[in-house]
Design a protein around this motif. Sequence first.
Motif, mmCIF file in Angstrom:
data_model
loop_
_atom_site.group_PDB
_atom_site.id
_atom_site.type_symbol
_atom_site.label_atom_id
_atom_site.label_comp_id
_atom_site.label_asym_id
_atom_site.label_seq_id
_atom_site.Cartn_x
_atom_site.Cartn_y
_atom_site.Cartn_z
ATOM 1 N N PHE A 1 0.727 -0.983 -0.145
ATOM 2 C CA PHE A 1 -0.022 0.154 -0.073
ATOM 3 C C PHE A 1 0.612 1.604 0.170
ATOM 4 O O PHE A 1 1.993 0.971 0.245
ATOM 5 N N PRO A 2 0.705 2.254 -0.701
ATOM 6 C CA PRO A 2 1.579 3.817 -0.588
ATOM 7 C C PRO A 2 0.803 4.194 1.061
ATOM 8 O O PRO A 2 0.375 3.840 1.790
ATOM 9 N N ASP A 3 2.098 5.226 1.187
ATOM 10 C CA ASP A 3 1.954 5.640 2.373
ATOM 11 C C ASP A 3 1.153 6.112 2.382
ATOM 12 O O ASP A 3 0.637 6.746 1.844
ATOM 13 N N ASN A 4 1.062 6.065 3.635
ATOM 14 C CA ASN A 4 -0.399 7.523 3.732
ATOM 15 C C ASN A 4 -1.574 6.932 3.694
ATOM 16 O O ASN A 4 -2.405 8.216 3.464
ATOM 17 N N THR A 5 -1.963 5.928 3.495
ATOM 18 C CA THR A 5 -3.199 5.098 3.266
ATOM 19 C C THR A 5 -4.611 5.351 4.129
ATOM 20 O O THR A 5 -5.368 5.122 3.384
ATOM 21 N N ARG B 1 4.085 3.238 8.318
ATOM 22 C CA ARG B 1 3.814 4.216 7.187
ATOM 23 C C ARG B 1 3.406 3.714 6.470
ATOM 24 O O ARG B 1 2.795 5.081 5.836
ATOM 25 N N VAL B 2 2.446 3.390 6.765
ATOM 26 C CA VAL B 2 1.158 3.477 5.593
ATOM 27 C C VAL B 2 -0.464 4.375 6.527
ATOM 28 O O VAL B 2 -1.696 4.298 5.843
ATOM 29 N N LYS C 1 8.193 11.076 3.630
ATOM 30 C CA LYS C 1 8.417 9.288 4.167
ATOM 31 C C LYS C 1 8.749 8.885 4.824
ATOM 32 O O LYS C 1 9.223 9.851 5.630
#
Length: 219
Positions: A104-108, A133-134, A214
Amino acid sequence: MNVRAIGKFYDRYASVYDLVFDEVFRPGRLEAIRAMSLGLGDRVLEVGIGTGLNLPLYPPGVRTVGIDLSGPMLREAKDRMLKNPAGRPSEVSLIRMDATHLAFPDNTFNHVYAPYVVSVVPHPRRVVAEMARVCKPGGTVIVLNHFGSRHPVGRWVEKRLSPLTHRVGFRLDLPVDDVLGLPELAVEEHRRVNMLKLWRLIVFRKSAAPRNGKLARAI
């Protein structure tokens, strides 16, 4: 402990998992869900969703993604949803995935939750770092787990039982420090739960994202 061995263990016992792990661990699950203070439209990632025991606990309007390494466990979770479609969040996705490499992308997600998981993975700190991270800045990362005792007698017992528990897929003597001190995760709540208070609920709050957007991965 290794990922393949852990996956095989849970593949083998998926059909009887609920008989052992439902009621005895339910109080901690309820407290973890309450700690999220879930709102309409919140996105939740559950790391190690297993047979979906938590699905009926999420309120309507919550979008939930559940991941697990074990295909049979995910099939049990899907069967639970089909048998009781009303007892689940408004939107659920079930994905087979390794928690040490979240796709999954960062900050999801608004909330990222690992119930009884970090002691059954080879690299618990890496898993929590991936959870951070996510997670969106300001969101919560929740770890519900047993950690090694700091009492001399409890520590002695756990050290001697750990070789046996490793064979069935979990560490009894995992130090709580292994999941503390990660960048951008501040402990908001840390308390004991479940029978005899032998498990811990740790609620982290993710701080604002760094300038480069990030999170440094702790491995």
